[in-house]
Design a protein around this motif. Structure first.
Motif, PDB file in Angstrom:
ATOM      1  N   ILE A 120       0.826  -1.203   0.000  1.00 17.17           N
ATOM      2  CA  ILE A 120       0.000   0.000   0.000  1.00 17.17           C
ATOM      3  C   ILE A 120       0.865   1.260   0.000  1.00 17.17           C
ATOM      4  O   ILE A 120       0.606   2.213  -0.752  1.00 17.17           O
ATOM      5  CB  ILE A 120      -0.940  -0.012   1.222  1.00 17.17           C
ATOM      6  CG1 ILE A 120      -2.002  -1.093   1.050  1.00 17.17           C
ATOM      7  CG2 ILE A 120      -1.604   1.360   1.412  1.00 17.17           C
ATOM      8  CD1 ILE A 120      -2.906  -1.277   2.244  1.00 17.17           C
ATOM      9  N   VAL A 124       1.147   4.489  -2.596  1.00 19.05           N
ATOM     10  CA  VAL A 124       1.124   5.903  -2.201  1.00 19.05           C
ATOM     11  C   VAL A 124       2.383   6.603  -2.694  1.00 19.05           C
ATOM     12  O   VAL A 124       2.338   7.746  -3.184  1.00 19.05           O
ATOM     13  CB  VAL A 124       0.995   6.031  -0.670  1.00 19.05           C
ATOM     14  CG1 VAL A 124       1.100   7.494  -0.236  1.00 19.05           C
ATOM     15  CG2 VAL A 124      -0.333   5.442  -0.193  1.00 19.05           C
ATOM     16  N   TYR A 207      -4.867   3.913  -4.142  1.00 26.94           N
ATOM     17  CA  TYR A 207      -3.896   4.738  -3.427  1.00 26.94           C
ATOM     18  C   TYR A 207      -3.091   5.629  -4.375  1.00 26.94           C
ATOM     19  O   TYR A 207      -2.709   6.742  -3.993  1.00 26.94           O
ATOM     20  CB  TYR A 207      -2.985   3.841  -2.591  1.00 26.94           C
ATOM     21  CG  TYR A 207      -3.775   3.017  -1.600  1.00 26.94           C
ATOM     22  CD1 TYR A 207      -4.187   3.563  -0.391  1.00 26.94           C
ATOM     23  CD2 TYR A 207      -4.160   1.709  -1.901  1.00 26.94           C
ATOM     24  CE1 TYR A 207      -4.940   2.824   0.511  1.00 26.94           C
ATOM     25  CE2 TYR A 207      -4.908   0.966  -1.004  1.00 26.94           C
ATOM     26  CZ  TYR A 207      -5.305   1.531   0.189  1.00 26.94           C
ATOM     27  OH  TYR A 207      -6.062   0.805   1.071  1.00 26.94           O
ATOM     28  N   THR A 211      -3.718   9.542  -3.836  1.00 31.21           N
ATOM     29  CA  THR A 211      -2.534  10.335  -3.490  1.00 31.21           C
ATOM     30  C   THR A 211      -2.257  11.391  -4.543  1.00 31.21           C
ATOM     31  O   THR A 211      -1.937  12.546  -4.219  1.00 31.21           O
ATOM     32  CB  THR A 211      -1.307   9.419  -3.333  1.00 31.21           C
ATOM     33  OG1 THR A 211      -1.581   8.406  -2.371  1.00 31.21           O
ATOM     34  CG2 THR A 211      -0.097  10.220  -2.886  1.00 31.21           C
TER      35      THR A 211
END
Length: 226
Positions: A120, A124, A207, A211
């Motif tokens: 994850i 990001v 993500y 982001t």
């Protein structure tokens, strides 16, 4: 394009692909999983060497919100990957068998949990640099102008990916894997590798997109203040 930039982009893409392969260890088998892990370790070291200037400039310059977030994400990614690699040594069954440990359940749980967190955080991390990646791809493909239709289609695609990724996250119980509740995960015997890759690419998309647009919002707010 700068040759060093091409090398960095190649390494980053390769690491992302290998991370996806490593996540599917139930399909690849232990030996392939551990070999991929060793390659990831080498590429991770090279990645940090190529970006050593970032460490030298870590405490220099102004610390606005975007830079603080970038530093936090990078350091968390570094810690998570270090935890994944260190915890893999005592549980290795094929490649690194120098340190045999009988009660290795705790290391297995740490390895699995930090792997999902690293996955994850990696997404990001990619999202933080998505604008740079897109600009590099435009230079490589010769696309310099803007297109309203292309922008619209890309945004619609982003929405679809995020919705599908959220659904997939629930179906795969991703939340439980982040707290060591389900250390080994679950993979259906009838699941194809294509389905697995598409699902985890969609999860990454959540993500990356989130982001990327969060960074754009921060930059826009900064420009409005100035």
């Amino acid at each position: 394009m700068n040759p060093k930039m091409i090398i960095r982009l190649f390494i980053d893409v390769t690491m992302t692909v290998l991370m996806l392969v490593a996540m599917g260890y139930q399909m690849t088998g232990i030996l392939a999983h551990e070999v991929v892990g060793v390659i990831l370790l080498v590429l991770f070291i090279i990645h940090n060497i190529l970006n050593r200037r970032w460490y030298k400039a870590l405490l220099k310059g102004k610390f606005d919100l975007r830079r603080i977030l970038s530093i936090m994400v990078n350091l968390l990614f570094l810690v998570s990957m270090a935890a994944v690699l260190i915890s893999s040594i005592p549980i290795s069954r094929e490649v690194l068998t120098l340190i045999p440990i009988k009660n290795d359940m705790i290391f297995m749980q740490i390895h699995v949990m930090t792997s999902y967190w690293g996955f994850i955080i990696m997404a990001v991390h990619i999202g933080m640099s998505w604008g740079t990646i897109i600009n590099a791809m435009r230079r490589m493909t010769g696309i310099t102008g803007s297109s309203t239709v292309r922008t619209f289609l890309l945004r619609i695609s982003a929405v679809f990916i995020v919705v599908f990724g959220v659904q997939t996250s629930f179906e795969r119980n991703l939340g439980t894997k982040l707290v060591v509740y389900d250390p080994f995960g679950f993979l259906g015997f009838d699941e194809s590798s294509i389905t697995f890759i598409m699902d985890y690419l969609a999860i990454m998309g959540i993500y990356i997109c989130g982001t990327h647009y969060a960074v754009k919002f921060i930059q826009k707010q900064k420009q409005n203040v100035q």
